[in-house]
Design a protein around this motif. Structure first.
Motif, PDB file in Angstrom:
ATOM      1  N   GLN A  77       0.750   4.325  -2.553  1.00  0.00           N
ATOM      2  CA  GLN A  77       0.655   5.700  -2.059  1.00  0.00           C
ATOM      3  C   GLN A  77       1.613   6.614  -2.823  1.00  0.00           C
ATOM      4  N   GLU A  78       2.857   6.168  -2.992  1.00  0.00           N
ATOM      5  CA  GLU A  78       3.845   6.979  -3.702  1.00  0.00           C
ATOM      6  C   GLU A  78       3.451   7.176  -5.158  1.00  0.00           C
ATOM      7  N   HIS A  91      -0.282  10.459  -2.939  1.00  0.00           N
ATOM      8  CA  HIS A  91      -1.026  10.784  -1.731  1.00  0.00           C
ATOM      9  C   HIS A  91      -0.071  11.223  -0.632  1.00  0.00           C
ATOM     10  N   VAL A 144       0.816  -1.210   0.000  1.00  0.00           N
ATOM     11  CA  VAL A 144       0.000   0.000   0.000  1.00  0.00           C
ATOM     12  C   VAL A 144       0.851   1.262   0.000  1.00  0.00           C
ATOM     13  N   ARG A 145       2.040   1.218   0.592  1.00  0.00           N
ATOM     14  CA  ARG A 145       2.890   2.414   0.619  1.00  0.00           C
ATOM     15  C   ARG A 145       3.506   2.686  -0.748  1.00  0.00           C
ATOM     16  N   SER A 160      -0.775  11.135   2.541  1.00  0.00           N
ATOM     17  CA  SER A 160      -0.936  10.220   3.670  1.00  0.00           C
ATOM     18  C   SER A 160      -1.354   8.842   3.170  1.00  0.00           C
ATOM     19  N   VAL A 161      -0.822   7.820   3.809  1.00  0.00           N
ATOM     20  CA  VAL A 161      -1.178   6.460   3.421  1.00  0.00           C
ATOM     21  C   VAL A 161      -2.647   6.173   3.754  1.00  0.00           C
ATOM     22  N   THR A 162      -3.212   6.934   4.689  1.00  0.00           N
ATOM     23  CA  THR A 162      -4.618   6.738   5.041  1.00  0.00           C
ATOM     24  C   THR A 162      -5.517   6.944   3.825  1.00  0.00           C
ATOM     25  N   THR A 163      -5.174   7.914   2.992  1.00  0.00           N
ATOM     26  CA  THR A 163      -5.959   8.172   1.783  1.00  0.00           C
ATOM     27  C   THR A 163      -5.917   6.970   0.856  1.00  0.00           C
ATOM     28  N   THR A 164      -4.766   6.347   0.752  1.00  0.00           N
ATOM     29  CA  THR A 164      -4.613   5.197  -0.142  1.00  0.00           C
ATOM     30  C   THR A 164      -5.317   3.968   0.405  1.00  0.00           C
ATOM     31  N   GLN A 165      -5.402   3.849   1.720  1.00  0.00           N
ATOM     32  CA  GLN A 165      -5.946   2.631   2.320  1.00  0.00           C
ATOM     33  C   GLN A 165      -7.415   2.401   1.992  1.00  0.00           C
TER      34      GLN A 165
END
Length: 310
Positions: A275-276, A280, A271-272, A282-287
């Protein structure tokens, strides 16, 4: 100094008068507040609460629960309607406290329900492929449209990022693109081989002919007049391709970006890393995309596991 006890209906009338005289609220807003507070007054009366200073925080919390679940007298409300009603109740109690009718604002810590999280809409892989194939025309605009959609799905770029690309921002040999995201933040993302092939075909066979109609813009994606392609025109490209592909699901400017993220996570990407790639902060947005993949896994599990439905 706290004023003498005031009945709930009198308190409501005083608050509504305040909204009209001192706040100058519109008629529609006033009607909405009156309707919501009438429901609140009825709820309190059924619980034998007739004075506003007899209301506690627990009572307001229970009233909010009744809005969502129904209470025998009224049907349940949607999240947005329950939130609107609570705004009226909170306004009443805040006004009563400031006016000295009640010693404390018992509704201050009761917060409106959060709206349900809307999961991003992602197309299954076969529909993405149909969408890309729908731009199979061999004329200059067809080559441009195919290159644009291939790039969007290959990189997860926002449409604004894609149309903002200049020629020098894309390295076809190194299979990478430099995207400028929100707040001017830049990120380098890889570009897949199908997108590289589509971009190469567009740059060699289509863009020169479009460029001579314009004024020498460095933009990668050009419109029929040789200028930079706009976001609105790129959205039209996507919508037209969806119609040609006979895709019935709603297709928005973010559809390919959502599909990119979902398919990566389903394929095992961290997920990180996603994210990159998406840019995003914040990783929260991607989750939120992981919820989509969990739903897909749950569906497969339910259908396939012998004891999934116990």
């Amino acid at each position: 100094m706290v004023a003498p006890p005031l009945s709930v209906p009198d308190a409501v009338r005083g608050y509504l008068d305040h909204l009209v005289v001192e706040r100058g609220v519109a008629d529609n807003t006033l009607r909405s507040y009156r309707r919501d507070l009438t429901r609140y007054t009825g709820y309190l009366a059924r619980h034998d609460i007739h004075q506003l200073n007899g209301v506690t925080e627990a009572v307001v919390t229970d009233f909010l629960a009744s809005l969502r679940e129904g209470d025998g007298e009224n049907p349940p409300l949607a999240t947005s309607s329950a939130a609107r009603t609570l705004v009226a109740v909170r306004g009443l109690h805040k006004f009563a406290t400031l006016d000295g009718v009640t010693p404390t604002d018992v509704a201050r810590e009761v917060h409106p329900p959060a709206p349900p999280r809307r999961l991003p809409k992602a197309l299954p892989l076969d529909r993405v492929e149909r969408l890309l194939e729908a731009c199979g025309r061999d004329d200059p605009l067809g080559l441009r449209d195919r290159a644009l959609l291939e790039l969007l799905y290959s990189t997860g770029a926002r449409i604004s990022e894609a149309v903002g690309l200049d020629l020098d921002d894309v390295d076809l040999t190194g299979r990478a693109a430099l995207l400028s995201g929100k707040g001017g933040k830049q990120r380098m993302v890889p570009v897949g081989r199908p997108a590289v092939a589509a971009l190469d075909a567009y740059r060699v066979r289509a863009r020169p002919g479009l460029a001579i109609r314009g004024r020498g813009t460095p933009a990668l994606f050009l419109n029929a007049r040789g200028g930079r392609l706009s976001r609105q025109s790129a959205w039209t490209v996507l919508r037209t391709a969806a119609e040609r592909a006979k895709i019935t699901e709603p297709v928005s400017p973010h559809t390919l970006r959502h599909s990119f993220a979902t398919h990566l996570l389903e394929g095992g990407a961290d997920v990180r890393v996603v994210q990159e790639l998406l840019g995003h902060a914040s990783v929260t947005t991607t989750q939120v995309y992981t919820l989509v993949t969990v739903d897909s896994l749950r569906e497969v599990y339910t259908l396939a596991h012998p004891r999934a439905r116990g």
